[in-house]
Design an enzyme around this catalytic site. Sequence first.
Site, PDB file in Angstrom:
ATOM      1  N   TYR A   1      72.306   8.813 -37.063  1.00  0.00           N
ATOM      2  CA  TYR A   1      72.421  10.283 -36.978  1.00  0.00           C
ATOM      3  C   TYR A   1      73.840  10.680 -36.574  1.00  0.00           C
ATOM      4  O   TYR A   1      74.484  11.523 -37.230  1.00  0.00           O
ATOM      5  CB  TYR A   1      71.380  10.796 -35.981  1.00  0.00           C
ATOM      6  CG  TYR A   1      71.545  12.232 -35.566  1.00  0.00           C
ATOM      7  CD1 TYR A   1      71.331  13.273 -36.472  1.00  0.00           C
ATOM      8  CD2 TYR A   1      71.913  12.563 -34.257  1.00  0.00           C
ATOM      9  CE1 TYR A   1      71.477  14.600 -36.075  1.00  0.00           C
ATOM     10  CE2 TYR A   1      72.054  13.878 -33.863  1.00  0.00           C
ATOM     11  CZ  TYR A   1      71.839  14.893 -34.772  1.00  0.00           C
ATOM     12  OH  TYR A   1      71.995  16.203 -34.390  1.00  0.00           O
TER      13      TYR A   1
ATOM     14  N   SER B   1      67.660  15.924 -37.484  1.00  0.00           N
ATOM     15  CA  SER B   1      68.361  16.290 -36.242  1.00  0.00           C
ATOM     16  C   SER B   1      68.155  15.285 -35.111  1.00  0.00           C
ATOM     17  O   SER B   1      68.551  15.561 -33.972  1.00  0.00           O
ATOM     18  CB  SER B   1      67.902  17.677 -35.784  1.00  0.00           C
ATOM     19  OG  SER B   1      66.524  17.643 -35.454  1.00  0.00           O
TER      20      SER B   1
HETATM   21  P1  NAI Z   1      65.573  20.962 -36.372  1.00  0.00           P
HETATM   22  O1  NAI Z   1      65.181  19.566 -36.699  1.00  0.00           O
HETATM   23  O2  NAI Z   1      64.577  21.788 -35.640  1.00  0.00           O
HETATM   24  O3  NAI Z   1      65.988  21.732 -37.708  1.00  0.00           O
HETATM   25  C1  NAI Z   1      66.606  21.089 -38.800  1.00  0.00           C
HETATM   26  C2  NAI Z   1      66.025  21.680 -40.065  1.00  0.00           C
HETATM   27  O4  NAI Z   1      66.607  21.006 -41.181  1.00  0.00           O
HETATM   28  C3  NAI Z   1      64.505  21.518 -40.182  1.00  0.00           C
HETATM   29  O5  NAI Z   1      63.864  22.754 -40.331  1.00  0.00           O
HETATM   30  C4  NAI Z   1      64.320  20.615 -41.384  1.00  0.00           C
HETATM   31  O6  NAI Z   1      63.165  20.948 -42.164  1.00  0.00           O
HETATM   32  C5  NAI Z   1      65.599  20.870 -42.171  1.00  0.00           C
HETATM   33  N1  NAI Z   1      65.876  19.757 -43.073  1.00  0.00           N
HETATM   34  C6  NAI Z   1      65.736  18.430 -42.852  1.00  0.00           C
HETATM   35  N2  NAI Z   1      65.990  17.730 -43.960  1.00  0.00           N
HETATM   36  C7  NAI Z   1      66.279  18.628 -44.928  1.00  0.00           C
HETATM   37  C8  NAI Z   1      66.608  18.526 -46.298  1.00  0.00           C
HETATM   38  N3  NAI Z   1      66.685  17.331 -46.921  1.00  0.00           N
HETATM   39  N4  NAI Z   1      66.832  19.656 -46.979  1.00  0.00           N
HETATM   40  C9  NAI Z   1      66.759  20.865 -46.385  1.00  0.00           C
HETATM   41  N5  NAI Z   1      66.453  21.033 -45.087  1.00  0.00           N
HETATM   42  C10 NAI Z   1      66.219  19.929 -44.361  1.00  0.00           C
HETATM   43  O7  NAI Z   1      66.946  20.878 -35.571  1.00  0.00           O
HETATM   44  P2  NAI Z   1      67.639  21.981 -34.667  1.00  0.00           P
HETATM   45  O8  NAI Z   1      67.453  21.604 -33.255  1.00  0.00           O
HETATM   46  O9  NAI Z   1      67.270  23.326 -35.111  1.00  0.00           O
HETATM   47  O10 NAI Z   1      69.177  21.701 -34.997  1.00  0.00           O
HETATM   48  C11 NAI Z   1      69.838  22.373 -36.040  1.00  0.00           C
HETATM   49  C12 NAI Z   1      71.110  21.612 -36.376  1.00  0.00           C
HETATM   50  O11 NAI Z   1      71.918  21.510 -35.213  1.00  0.00           O
HETATM   51  C13 NAI Z   1      70.873  20.201 -36.877  1.00  0.00           C
HETATM   52  O12 NAI Z   1      71.830  19.906 -37.872  1.00  0.00           O
HETATM   53  C14 NAI Z   1      71.123  19.343 -35.662  1.00  0.00           C
HETATM   54  O13 NAI Z   1      71.565  18.054 -36.018  1.00  0.00           O
HETATM   55  C15 NAI Z   1      72.194  20.159 -34.954  1.00  0.00           C
HETATM   56  N6  NAI Z   1      72.204  19.913 -33.522  1.00  0.00           N
HETATM   57  C16 NAI Z   1      71.216  20.457 -32.736  1.00  0.00           C
HETATM   58  C17 NAI Z   1      71.222  20.248 -31.381  1.00  0.00           C
HETATM   59  C18 NAI Z   1      70.209  20.876 -30.466  1.00  0.00           C
HETATM   60  O14 NAI Z   1      70.331  20.696 -29.262  1.00  0.00           O
HETATM   61  N7  NAI Z   1      69.230  21.633 -30.954  1.00  0.00           N
HETATM   62  C19 NAI Z   1      72.239  19.395 -30.756  1.00  0.00           C
HETATM   63  C20 NAI Z   1      73.217  18.869 -31.686  1.00  0.00           C
HETATM   64  C21 NAI Z   1      73.191  19.156 -33.010  1.00  0.00           C
HETATM   65  C1  15L Z   2      71.110  16.451 -30.925  1.00  0.00           C
HETATM   66  O1  15L Z   2      72.003  16.223 -31.734  1.00  0.00           O
HETATM   67  C2  15L Z   2      69.732  16.746 -31.367  1.00  0.00           C
HETATM   68  O2  15L Z   2      69.700  17.427 -32.594  1.00  0.00           O
HETATM   69  C3  15L Z   2      68.931  17.519 -30.335  1.00  0.00           C
HETATM   70  O3  15L Z   2      67.566  17.466 -30.683  1.00  0.00           O
HETATM   71  C4  15L Z   2      69.147  16.961 -28.934  1.00  0.00           C
HETATM   72  O4  15L Z   2      68.581  15.713 -28.841  1.00  0.00           O
HETATM   73  C5  15L Z   2      70.624  16.932 -28.609  1.00  0.00           C
HETATM   74  O5  15L Z   2      71.377  16.284 -29.620  1.00  0.00           O
HETATM   75  C6  15L Z   2      70.942  16.221 -27.294  1.00  0.00           C
HETATM   76  O6  15L Z   2      71.776  15.330 -27.289  1.00  0.00           O
HETATM   77  O7  15L Z   2      70.378  16.623 -26.275  1.00  0.00           O
END
Ligand code: NAI
Ligand code: 15L
Length: 276
Positions: free
Chosen positions: A146, A85
């Site tokens: 990413y 992420s």
């Molecule tokens: P996070 O990093 O906390 O959670 C992502 C999860 O995916 C982790 O628990 C990790 O263990 C799992 N993961 C990684 N590689 C893996 C693999 N090969 N197989 C299975 N699982 C795997 O990220 P978060 O913040 O919870 O974000 C969730 C989703 O939303 C992500 O796809 C991220 O890119 C997207 N996102 C999140 C944003 C945010 O502000 N939190 C902003 C933009 C997108």
């Molecule tokens: C993302 O895509 C990331 O997953 C999150 O951790 C933040 O960095 C977010 O974008 C952001 O742009 O603030």
Amino acid sequence: MSTSSQTTNSKLHRILLTGAAGGLGKVLRERLRPFAEILRLSDIAAIAPSEGAHEEVVSCDLSDKAAVHGLVEGCDAIVHLGGVSVERPFEEILEANIKGVFNVYEAARRHGVKRVVFASSNHVIGFHKQSERLDASAQRRPDGYYGLSKSFGEDVAQFYFDRYGIETVSIRIGSSFPEPLNRRMMSTWLSYRDLTSLIEKSIFTPGVKHTIVYGMSANRDVWWDNSAAAHLGFVPQDTSEVFRDKVEAQPPVAPTDPNAIYQGGAFTAQGPFGDQ
Ligand code: NAI
Ligand code: 15L
């Protein structure tokens, strides 16, 4: 989405949530509960054990094709959050995000899953300036490996709709955290309540084809226009304004700092890593 397994207009039989051990996954584990009789929770990292018959915990590496096919079988919809992420070396992104999203869609095709909610990211358009206002048709300008992987994911979603009729809502999430952490996030912040509402709309709105929507709350100064996704009926309830005094108490950001220039902020300046 099979109507036979839909018990009411707002509850499916089984929803798969990938990335369930992550920051948003932990939040959505509770908040998606009303939308399915069974929530199948998956991650490569450890997940807290199932709390009852309404939950199934399945460990899975998204880059493992056979494992993903087993994971997806029997599900009515997929909320695909799993993957790397943040900006990381390309090989890590390749395995988790690029192979991962392909495996999820191939498994959806094979097992008849007709609806996916894809956690895309603002980093698909991260090299646009903060002075620009974008809608879903804006040119993609990924700000790193990413962002490139999320751009690929959106293309996979479009392909699987055009070719196989699998519908997706790709949510270009801004910044979904308990509160905005800096000035940039005053524009990009998405509350957990609004995220949940957007995912609910993304699961249950009929005929979405492949819809791209920006995941942001009703913030004062926004860069994104969601009029092309009006059919989802998403109306954000929260705003970053309530955190303005706290955020603006932080030291000012230099005008030359990527956080003050680009929509993707600091991601535009991260990497490369090693010899890549
Ligand atoms: P996070 O990093 O906390 O959670 C992502 C999860 O995916 C982790 O628990 C990790 O263990 C799992 N993961 C990684 N590689 C893996 C693999 N090969 N197989 C299975 N699982 C795997 O990220 P978060 O913040 O919870 O974000 C969730 C989703 O939303 C992500 O796809 C991220 O890119 C997207 N996102 C999140 C944003 C945010 O502000 N939190 C902003 C933009 C997108
Ligand atoms: C993302 O895509 C990331 O997953 C999150 O951790 C933040 O960095 C977010 O974008 C952001 O742009 O603030």
